[in-house]
Design an enzyme around this catalytic site. Structure first.
Site, PDB file in Angstrom:
ATOM      1  N   GLU A 171      33.516 -14.777 -29.127  1.00  0.00           N
ATOM      2  CA  GLU A 171      32.972 -13.940 -30.206  1.00  0.00           C
ATOM      3  C   GLU A 171      33.586 -14.412 -31.534  1.00  0.00           C
ATOM      4  O   GLU A 171      32.955 -14.391 -32.576  1.00  0.00           O
ATOM      5  CB  GLU A 171      33.344 -12.476 -29.931  1.00  0.00           C
ATOM      6  CG  GLU A 171      32.855 -11.531 -30.989  1.00  0.00           C
ATOM      7  CD  GLU A 171      33.172 -10.064 -30.678  1.00  0.00           C
ATOM      8  OE1 GLU A 171      33.042  -9.642 -29.523  1.00  0.00           O
ATOM      9  OE2 GLU A 171      33.554  -9.359 -31.618  1.00  0.00           O
ATOM     10  N   ARG A 216      26.484  -9.386 -31.833  1.00  0.00           N
ATOM     11  CA  ARG A 216      27.478 -10.040 -32.704  1.00  0.00           C
ATOM     12  C   ARG A 216      26.910 -11.258 -33.435  1.00  0.00           C
ATOM     13  O   ARG A 216      27.582 -12.286 -33.551  1.00  0.00           O
ATOM     14  CB  ARG A 216      28.732 -10.449 -31.912  1.00  0.00           C
ATOM     15  CG  ARG A 216      29.412  -9.330 -31.191  1.00  0.00           C
ATOM     16  CD  ARG A 216      30.037  -8.293 -32.112  1.00  0.00           C
ATOM     17  NE  ARG A 216      30.557  -7.200 -31.323  1.00  0.00           N
ATOM     18  CZ  ARG A 216      29.865  -6.091 -31.053  1.00  0.00           C
ATOM     19  NH1 ARG A 216      28.653  -5.905 -31.554  1.00  0.00           N
ATOM     20  NH2 ARG A 216      30.395  -5.150 -30.312  1.00  0.00           N
ATOM     21  N   SER A 233      38.289  -8.609 -29.957  1.00  0.00           N
ATOM     22  CA  SER A 233      37.789  -9.224 -28.714  1.00  0.00           C
ATOM     23  C   SER A 233      37.546 -10.710 -28.952  1.00  0.00           C
ATOM     24  O   SER A 233      36.866 -11.080 -29.907  1.00  0.00           O
ATOM     25  CB  SER A 233      36.482  -8.570 -28.291  1.00  0.00           C
ATOM     26  OG  SER A 233      36.715  -7.220 -27.977  1.00  0.00           O
TER      27      SER A 233
END
Ligand SMILES: Cc1cc2nc3c(=O)[nH]c(=O)nc-3n(C[C@H](O)[C@H](O)[C@H](O)COP(=O)(O)OP(=O)(O)OC[C@H]3O[C@@H](n4cnc5c(N)ncnc54)[C@H](O)[C@@H]3O)c2cc1C
Length: 308
Positions: free
Chosen positions: A301, A182, A231
């Site tokens: 994230e 990510r 998420s």
């Protein structure tokens, strides 16, 4: 002394900045439906306008932030003193066949991933199905190295066309970029303008089946009826963040209008009138409870910006 909206209005007023909204609540644009006011939100239509806006902001020492579809960003309640540059006008998508019977999809940064997937499926090219249901833009997906089902955007990327810190356009090949979970290693001020994805010839029926399977799976597993940013925490190797949170019994925990989803513990949803501070406080609470019991430090994230 002038500041905030009025100052930025005067700064951008001197050029043809296209459509600009001043003092714009980010809660109206972010998928989590929270966030304070940005001094300006500029709707980017083309590269020339983007360069003119950035040059003008830089000359006047104003901050800016490139945004795709705001599906992975929380703007704090005190807002953002600067300009949010929304790439949604850069939305061209096209496809060309390659000599090896594969395909190259060209997509501008503001194009929705969904549209890119749709085009590749229509042309019978496989490789991007794993992105089905990720609600972001091409620019956001590259910046975040978005992923699902063991695959990441880096796996299908051929090259990226960017604007560097001095506003020069530059093509970068995939192998020149280092990707992490990510994350990409682009310099902070880099702006993604477009990309090419390298795909293989596939069976159109199978491609469409896989897309539908993934969309159905997401419908079953994710709390899609509530605003969220997907998420909230990064998974750890072999330890999904959602599992760590669920095992601590934290599903359903709330702060104000923010709730750890009852359906998927790595989603924090806006269950009604959440403020950004509710989401951020719930993030901290989950982090501290998980760390206390397991020693694991959950990293977010989601990208958090704005004034304290
Ligand atoms: C229901 C739901 C499900 C999700 N599922 C997944 C999933 O399975 N996998 C996954 O990886 N993510 C998932 N996400 C998170 C999110 O959709 C992805 O991270 C997506 O890639 C973000 O794209 P965006 O256009 O919304 O980016 P934004 O949220 O607008 O921005 C995210 C970051 O990218 C940067 N950025 C955006 N555009 C540019 C640009 N043109 N140039 C430079 N920087 C840019 C921003 O500055 C910011 O740092 C999910 C989100 C939701 C709401």
């Amino acid at each position: 002394m002038m500041g905030g909206k009025n100052e930025i209005k005067e700064i951008l007023g001197g050029i043809d900045a296209g459509k600009v909204l001043y003092d714009e609540p980010m809660s109206l644009h972010a998928s989590l439906a929270v966030g304070g006011k940005a001094d300006a939100m500029v709707f980017i239509e083309n590269e020339n306008q983007l360069v003119a806006v950035i040059r003008r902001l830089k000359e006047n020492k104003k901050k800016y932030f490139a945004a795709g579809n705001l599906t992975n960003v929380i703007v704090k309640d005190s807002g953002y003193r600067g300009a949010i540059l929304l790439m949604n006008g850069l939305k061209e998508v096209s496809c060309e066949k390659t000599n090896d019977d594969g395909g190259l999809i060209f997509a501008q940064a503001g194009a929705r991933l969904a549209e890119v997937i749709e085009l590749s499926a229509a042309e019978g090219f496989t490789g991007l199905e794993f992105c089905s249901g990720i609600p972001g833009s091409v620019g956001g997906a590259i910046w975040m190295n978005a992923g699902a089902y063991g695959r990441e955007i880096k796996d299908v990327l051929e090259e990226v066309y960017i604007l560097d810190a001095t506003c020069n356009g530059k093509t970068i090949k995939r192998k020149e970029i280092s990707f992490r979970y990510r994350k990409t290693d682009f310099a902070e001020s880099t702006i993604v303008l477009s990309a090419k994805f390298k795909l293989k010839r596939g069976n159109q029926l199978k491609i469409k089946e896989r897309i539908n399977e993934i969309l159905q799976w997401r419908q079953e597993k994710h709390p899609l009826d509530f605003p969220s940013a997907g998420s909230i925490f990064k998974n750890l190797p072999g330890q999904p963040a959602g599992k760590l949170i669920e095992e601590r019994g934290l599903k359903g925990m709330t702060v104000g209008g923010a709730q750890v989803s009852l359906k998927h513990a790595n989603f924090i949803v806006n269950s009604g009138k959440a403020k950004a501070s509710d989401i951020l406080n719930l993030i901290k609470l989950v982090q501290s409870k998980v760390e206390k019991e397991t020693g694991v430090n959950l990293e977010t994230e989601v990208v958090i910006i704005g004034e304290d």
